[in-house]
Design a protein around this motif. Structure first.
Motif, short mmCIF file in Angstrom:
data_model
loop_
_atom_site.label_atom_id
_atom_site.label_comp_id
_atom_site.label_asym_id
_atom_site.label_seq_id
_atom_site.Cartn_x
_atom_site.Cartn_y
_atom_site.Cartn_z
N GLY A 436 15.37 24.17 -4.09
CA GLY A 436 16.62 23.54 -3.44
C GLY A 436 16.04 22.39 -2.44
O GLY A 436 16.09 22.47 -1.32
N TYR A 437 15.48 21.42 -3.30
CA TYR A 437 14.72 20.30 -2.62
C TYR A 437 15.55 19.53 -1.65
O TYR A 437 14.93 19.37 -0.56
CB TYR A 437 14.06 19.42 -3.80
CG TYR A 437 13.31 18.32 -3.29
CD1 TYR A 437 12.10 18.67 -2.87
CD2 TYR A 437 13.67 17.09 -3.21
CE1 TYR A 437 11.20 17.46 -2.41
CE2 TYR A 437 12.73 16.07 -2.90
CZ TYR A 437 11.50 16.26 -2.46
OH TYR A 437 10.68 15.30 -2.25
N GLU A 438 16.78 19.02 -1.90
CA GLU A 438 17.25 18.25 -1.01
C GLU A 438 17.63 19.14 0.34
O GLU A 438 17.44 18.36 1.45
CB GLU A 438 18.75 17.76 -1.48
CG GLU A 438 18.32 16.99 -2.86
CD GLU A 438 17.67 15.66 -2.53
OE1 GLU A 438 17.82 15.07 -1.35
OE2 GLU A 438 17.09 15.15 -3.49
N GLN A 439 18.32 20.24 0.34
CA GLN A 439 18.35 21.22 1.41
C GLN A 439 17.21 21.31 2.18
O GLN A 439 17.33 21.32 3.34
CB GLN A 439 19.08 22.33 0.91
CG GLN A 439 19.48 23.34 1.93
CD GLN A 439 20.83 22.89 2.85
OE1 GLN A 439 21.57 22.06 2.58
NE2 GLN A 439 20.34 22.72 4.30
N GLN A 444 14.01 20.76 6.79
CA GLN A 444 12.49 20.41 7.60
C GLN A 444 13.12 19.19 8.65
O GLN A 444 12.24 19.42 10.15
CB GLN A 444 11.80 19.60 6.53
CG GLN A 444 10.46 19.11 6.81
CD GLN A 444 9.99 18.38 5.88
OE1 GLN A 444 10.50 17.83 5.04
NE2 GLN A 444 8.38 18.60 5.79
N GLU A 445 13.90 18.53 8.54
CA GLU A 445 13.87 17.49 9.75
C GLU A 445 14.68 18.34 10.85
O GLU A 445 14.27 18.05 12.06
CB GLU A 445 15.06 16.42 9.11
CG GLU A 445 14.99 15.06 9.84
CD GLU A 445 15.96 14.05 9.23
OE1 GLU A 445 15.68 14.20 8.00
OE2 GLU A 445 16.64 13.30 10.02
N GLU A 446 15.55 18.97 10.64
CA GLU A 446 16.02 19.91 11.82
C GLU A 446 14.93 20.77 12.49
O GLU A 446 14.83 20.83 13.76
CB GLU A 446 17.36 20.90 11.14
CG GLU A 446 18.12 21.38 12.08
CD GLU A 446 18.91 20.05 12.73
OE1 GLU A 446 19.30 20.16 13.97
OE2 GLU A 446 19.10 19.13 12.03
N ALA A 447 14.12 21.40 11.84
CA ALA A 447 13.12 22.14 12.18
C ALA A 447 12.21 21.46 13.24
O ALA A 447 11.47 21.77 14.02
CB ALA A 447 12.47 22.99 10.88
N ARG A 448 11.86 20.35 12.72
CA ARG A 448 10.92 19.33 13.57
C ARG A 448 11.47 19.15 14.84
O ARG A 448 10.72 19.16 15.83
CB ARG A 448 10.63 18.09 12.75
CG ARG A 448 9.29 18.24 11.89
CD ARG A 448 9.00 16.79 11.35
NE ARG A 448 8.04 17.05 10.06
CZ ARG A 448 7.98 16.36 9.10
NH1 ARG A 448 8.57 15.07 8.94
NH2 ARG A 448 7.15 16.78 8.33
N LYS A 449 12.71 19.06 14.84
CA LYS A 449 13.38 18.73 16.22
C LYS A 449 12.97 19.91 17.22
O LYS A 449 13.02 19.74 18.31
CB LYS A 449 14.72 18.44 16.07
CG LYS A 449 15.32 17.24 15.64
CD LYS A 449 16.71 17.07 15.40
CE LYS A 449 17.07 16.01 14.36
NZ LYS A 449 18.50 16.24 13.72
N ASN A 450 12.90 21.31 16.53
CA ASN A 450 12.52 22.32 17.39
C ASN A 450 11.20 22.70 17.48
O ASN A 450 10.68 23.66 17.96
CB ASN A 450 13.38 23.43 16.97
CG ASN A 450 14.95 23.34 16.93
OD1 ASN A 450 15.33 22.67 17.83
ND2 ASN A 450 15.52 23.51 15.76
#
Lengths: 794, 291
Positions: A436-439, A444-450
């Motif tokens: 599920g590469y794109e997802q 990953q981007e979302e997690a980095r914010k946290n």
């Protein structure tokens, strides 16, 4: 009606491993299980220091211990011209030290006694006076001017260099770099590792003076090469040497070389006229036998803005320890390192390599890899990721642009190998879809914010498996073909012997499946035997994923010879001409009258009871197979990880493996091989390494220091397959045993690097132990080299 | 394995074991689970003249809570029994958290709690739990029994104060003063590896206040490190962000880690602080949930 191939255990059947019947019942027959009448036991005294001149060896106290039968030192070996032996790489290695010890753990003396306890006690009673010398533990020290000369035993050896080697096209590569928009660089260390099979090395030498015959039970992956080596080293006639390699508890390349213990036990048996058993302990195995890796890799990649790779430069500096005893084809000094970048369409490449002696254990074996391809593919995939990052291009897209396309085969690799088949793009797509590469990129981007660090790493590669073809591949001049002998008995049951040697790969199961596929004889009716040089046909043994590509091909070819003869017998039995005969699995029939037929079993009976006039009786044959090319499996491995920024601990979230090894003989065994390989790949990436302190003490001499992951740490794996048959292999199979070990590490490392790249960290050398990852995160810098053996005060 | 020659005895009573130890005159070793002794025999790091195997002594394989709430662990109680005990999991959270982290699953079936404390390895998980919980060892010798608080039981790396003719027969953890809360966190490179660093925390709470606290550190000193100042700072107060941060800092400050191939001294100190804070944080959360 044709037989159901799966039901008879033919190709594609996930047949249960027949050898496991005895293994899981504790009824395996390993070297240490063999007990011969009157057998003595041998123990080796090893050097506690890494580099020292031997002033004296006092063995008198050892001789005084009751039950001691023989004490051997280098000087006594020398009187038989056995103090030194040739290595598989045209160097020499000390059997028992005479002048100096050159690594910690080197063999210094041996005691032969009534039992192993006495032998060990007597070893402790030997007094050796060492005059210590400066110690060299890495190539930097080895190449420094004024460095102590390690190999002062050799003529024409003014320094510590083992070799210089070069391959590729330098001018074309230079030109590619001139035309590049971006030049990317990376520098890596692939740490020293050890194959560490469950069973250590050992031998029982049994010299019978009355017959002049020497029988040696030995833990070897290549019994026939050993027979040749013993004939040359011990100057015994080859027909009077019988090497028996019984059940092996794993090998992984560790059991290819000739070890001093084997040679000493042989001389001890000749001198005592008793069988002499030597079984190494685990520490002896870890500190003295063939290691893997220990290479510094540096390189550059020339890339165009649109993502096209124009050229690659590589430079390797390898640490070979005290003796150059790498097990690899003679003409390639740093193995098949130049198989790097074989799956990418790269017009120009150049590789230079240097090797050095150090005061470390010798070996340089192919640890579950086809001669240094592990280092090659690790460098390749770390370089690819670095170049993609430097270009600012998606790592999957960068690979897609440069992978060799399906219609480009046969394809000449950057360093001159010829690849012949594959669906590289499809394998990558299957892997990306599965993970599920794109997802994941969005998550990953979302997690980095946290403040959570997720990472995804890709490794795609093809590797050359199945050495060799005899034009290019030899060991000590012996060409790398292999063999099979098939004897079909009159009731249609059969025995198959090959020149390979199973050590966990499951040959007893899969070879029978090839026979079933070719002849329709149920796999259960075929017994497979390997490892006894008096009975098996000559072969080069099992390593470098060569069994199925070479010996497996020989099995198919010998079965076809049997089928050809059976066809003549069938024509005779059916009273038609051979041209009127058709074959279906397990049965010949008359083309015009399909009901009229004879089974392969009926043909076998006729071969002994009712053969046509003029035909040689019996149904036996032998095939020697010299493959036209290597086989080139392809793999796409994708791992996702989460890194704990506070501790540096990283967990594998998922690991997807897509392997294309051509036609799978036994899918269950193939999957087992892949899972085992991925485990070793995870081991390399996360914890498994051997290092040395400044005095040359081995850190990794036991399983508290040398970390093998257990089921507890090992992540789960998700396996997928793509099948592109090998165009030249008789059953379309390619090697697979080593792919995951070779290609896997880069997927894990790339994933961790991907998780921390936003901090400016570009590389952490393996193993990615938590403290190293944490240091990289905390200091926002790269971590290079082997983990230090820190000794600073608290 | 080929150890040096030794005499082997397998007594069936504690008294018999003690008289064998007397006979051994300090050259005898007690074999319980063999977790550390057997590897040392194999490597010939230990060459005792006499091995006193206590495995055939009846009634030493137990753990139980007495009516007063104290926990008693017999000399043959295996790690695995503590790991799988419903009682422990319900009533003694520090021990419950440490049990599955001791050694590896195979070793846990043989190794013993008391043996591990006696071995006095600064890397030992149980010694830290004992310190955090104010535990003591019951030793029996020719003249009867005595109780030795764990803080004075260990006298140095791999050294305890047992006389050569004394056998450690039981470990005792006193009853909690309020609700027993706690935990154990360990960083190890692999299951069965020595701890890079580990922290044991035991906090008794009553009415939202800490009534008693113990914090001990594994693998960051010549012996188990008693972070008593960090623990004392918690007593009498509630567990909040500030007190947790202070305790974590105090714990890290008493650690005496050495740099080695498991990590640098500063990394280990950082782990001590991180784990202390994480443990106290989760204790505070679970206390709030219970309230």
């Amino acid at each position: 009606m044709s037989l159901d191939e799966i039901k008879i255990g033919g190709m594609g059947a996930s047949r249960r491993r027949v050898e496991d019947n005895r293994f899981i019942r504790g009824r395996g027959n390993y070297v240490d299980d063999v007990v011969l009448p009157g057998m003595l036991h041998m123990e080796i005294l090893r050097s506690p220091v890494a580099h020292a001149r031997i002033r004296s060896i006092d063995v008198s106290k050892a001789w005084e211990i009751p039950g001691v039968r023989l004490v051997l030192t280098g000087d006594m070996m020398a009187t038989r011209n056995l103090a030194w032996m040739p290595t598989l790489s045209y160097d020499t290695q000390a059997v028992l030290a005479t002048d100096k010890v050159r690594f910690q753990g080197q063999e210094v003396a041996a005691v032969i006694a009534d039992d192993p306890y006495i032998a060990k006690d007597a070893c402790e009673a030997i007094v050796v006076d060492y005059e210590t010398l400066p110690v060299i533990v890495n190539p930097d020290q080895a190449m420094a001017s004024g460095a102590t000369l390690i190999r002062d035993d050799k003529e024409n050896q003014p320094d510590n260099k083992v070799f210089d080697w070069e391959v590729g096209d330098r001018p074309a590569t230079d030109k590619a770099f001139e035309e590049a928009d971006v030049v990317s660089e990376i520098e890596l260390h692939y740490p020293r590792s050890h194959p560490s099979p469950l069973e250590p090395c050992g031998s029982i030498a049994d010299f019978d003076r009355s017959t002049g015959k020497l029988t040696v039970y030995m833990t070897t992956q290549a019994p026939h090469i050993i027979r040749a080596a013993v004939a040359l080293v011990a100057e015994l006639p080859e027909h009077m040497i019988r090497i028996i390699s019984p059940d092996l508890g794993g090998g992984f390349g560790n059991k290819v070389p000739v070890y001093p213990g084997y040679v000493i036990s042989i001389l001890a048996s000749i001198l005592t006229e008793r069988p002499v058993k030597w079984i190494e302990d685990k520490t002896g195995n870890l500190i003295s036998t063939g290691f893997g890796r220990d290479v510094y890799l540096k390189g550059q990649m020339a890339v165009r803005k649109d993502g096209k790779i124009l050229g690659v430069r590589m430079h390797t500096i390898s640490d070979h320890g005290a003796f150059f005893s790498d097990a690899q084809p003679s003409k390639f000094k740093i193995g098949l390192m130049h198989s790097a970048f074989a799956c990418y369409d790269i017009p120009a490449a150049h590789l230079t390599a240097e090797g050095y002696y150090t005061n470390k254990a010798p070996g340089g074996v192919a640890y579950r890899c086809s001669f240094r391809v592990t280092e090659a593919m690790f460098f390749q995939e770390r370089m690819i990721q670095a170049a993609a990052d430097d270009l600012g291009m998606d790592q999957a897209e960068f690979r897609r642009i440069n992978l060799v396309r399906d219609d480009d085969f046969p394809h000449r690799t950057p360093f001159g190998f010829l690849t012949d088949s594959g669906q590289y793009g499809k394998c990558l797509d299957v892997a990306l879809e599965a993970i599920g590469y794109e997802q994941f990129l969005k998550d990953q981007e979302e997690a980095r914010k946290n403040g959570r660090y997720l990472g995804i790493g890709i490794s795609t590669m093809t590797e050359p498996l199945g050495a060799g073809n005899s034009r290019e591949y030899d060991i000590l001049g012996i060409k790398m073909f292999d063999s099979a002998e098939l004897r079909v008995h009159m009731t249609g049951k059969a025995i198959l012997r090959t020149g390979a040697k199973t050590q966990g790969q499951g040959h007893e199961t899969t070879w029978a499946q090839i026979v079933a596929h070719e002849l329709g004889i149920p796999a259960d009716d075929v017994v497979v035997e390997e490892g006894d040089t008096d009975t098996a046909p000559f072969g080069m043994g099992t390593y470098a994923s060569r069994s199925t590509p070479v010996a497996g091909a020989a099995v198919a070819m010998v079965a076809r010879k049997i089928r050809a003869k059976s066809r003549k017998i069938a024509a005779h039995l059916l009273e038609v001409s051979e041209e009127d005969i058709e074959w279906e699995l397990g049965r010949f029939y008359v083309r015009s009258s399909p009901d009229r037929g004879v089974t392969i079993q009926e043909c076998a009976m006729a071969a002994y009871s009712n053969m046509p006039d003029g035909m040689e009786p019996g149904l036996e044959n032998t095939a020697y197979y010299d493959p036209p090319n290597l086989t080139w499996p392809f793999a796409a491995y994708v791992a996702t990880v989460e890194v704990d920024p506070e501790t540096g601990v990283w967990d594998v979230l998922r690991m997807v493996a897509v392997d294309d090894c051509g036609v799978r003989i036994n899918p269950m065994i193939v999957e087992g091989q892949i899972m085992g390989g991925l485990t070793e790949a995870y081991a390399m990436a996360s914890m498994q390494f051997i290092t040395f302190d400044a005095e040359g003490n081995c850190v990794g001499s036991n399983y508290m220091d040398y970390l093998l992951p257990t089921a507890w740490e090992t992540p789960g794996f998700e396996l997928h397959e793509v099948v592109t048959p090998c165009p030249h292999h008789p059953i379309g199979a390619k090697g697979i045993g080593e792919c995951a070990t070779v290609g896997g590490p880069a997927a894990f490392v790339n994933a961790v690097m991907n998780a921390v790249e936003h901090l400016g960290v570009r590389n952490i050398d393996m193993p990615l132990l938590p403290d190293r990852v944490h240091e990289a995160i905390a200091t926002r810098s790269d971590i290079s080299g082997a983990p230090p053996v820190r000794t600073d005060a608290p | 394995m080929y150890p040096s020659r030794f005499r082997y005895e397998s007594p069936t009573s504690i008294e018999e074991a003690i008289s064998l130890l007397e006979e051994g005159k300090g050259e005898a070793k007690v074999l319980a689970g063999g977790q550390s002794l057997v590897p040392m025999l194999k490597l010939r790091f230990a060459s005792p003249e006499l091995l006193v195997d206590i495995n055939n002594i009846a009634d030493l394989d137990y753990h139980r809570f007495d009516a007063d709430g104290s926990l008693h662990i017999g000399a043959l109680c295996r790690h695995e029994h503590l790991e799988k005990s419903a009682d422990i999991s319900a009533r003694q959270p520090t021990i419950a958290a440490a049990a599955p982290l001791v050694a590896d699953p195979i070793v846990r079936t043989r190794g013993t709690f008391v043996g591990s404390v006696c071995h006095a390895d600064p890397q030992g998980d149980w010694a830290s739990c004992m310190v955090a919980l104010d535990g003591y060892i019951v030793a029996q010798g020719p003249n009867g029994r005595r109780n030795i608080p764990v803080r004075s039981f260990v006298s140095g790396p791999f050294q305890n104060v047992l006389a050569y003719n004394e056998l450690a027969v039981e470990a005792v953890i006193p009853a909690p003063q309020g609700t027993a809360l706690g935990g154990y966190m360990k960083l190890e490179r692999r299951v069965g590896d020595f701890a890079t660093a580990a922290v044991a925390v035991a906090v008794d709470m009553s009415g939202g206040k800490v009534t008693r606290a113990g914090i001990a550190l594994t693998g960051v000193g010549g012996t188990t490190v008693d972070a008593s100042d960090a623990a004392a700072a918690l007593v009498g107060g509630s567990l909040d962000e500030a007190s947790i941060a202070q305790a974590a800092e105090l714990a890290a400050s008493v650690a005496q880690p050495r740099s080695d191939h498991r990590g640098s001294a500063s990394y280990k100190r950082h782990i001590i602080s991180t784990f202390t804070a994480r443990l106290l944080g989760s204790i505070s959360e679970s206390n709030e949930r219970a309230a």
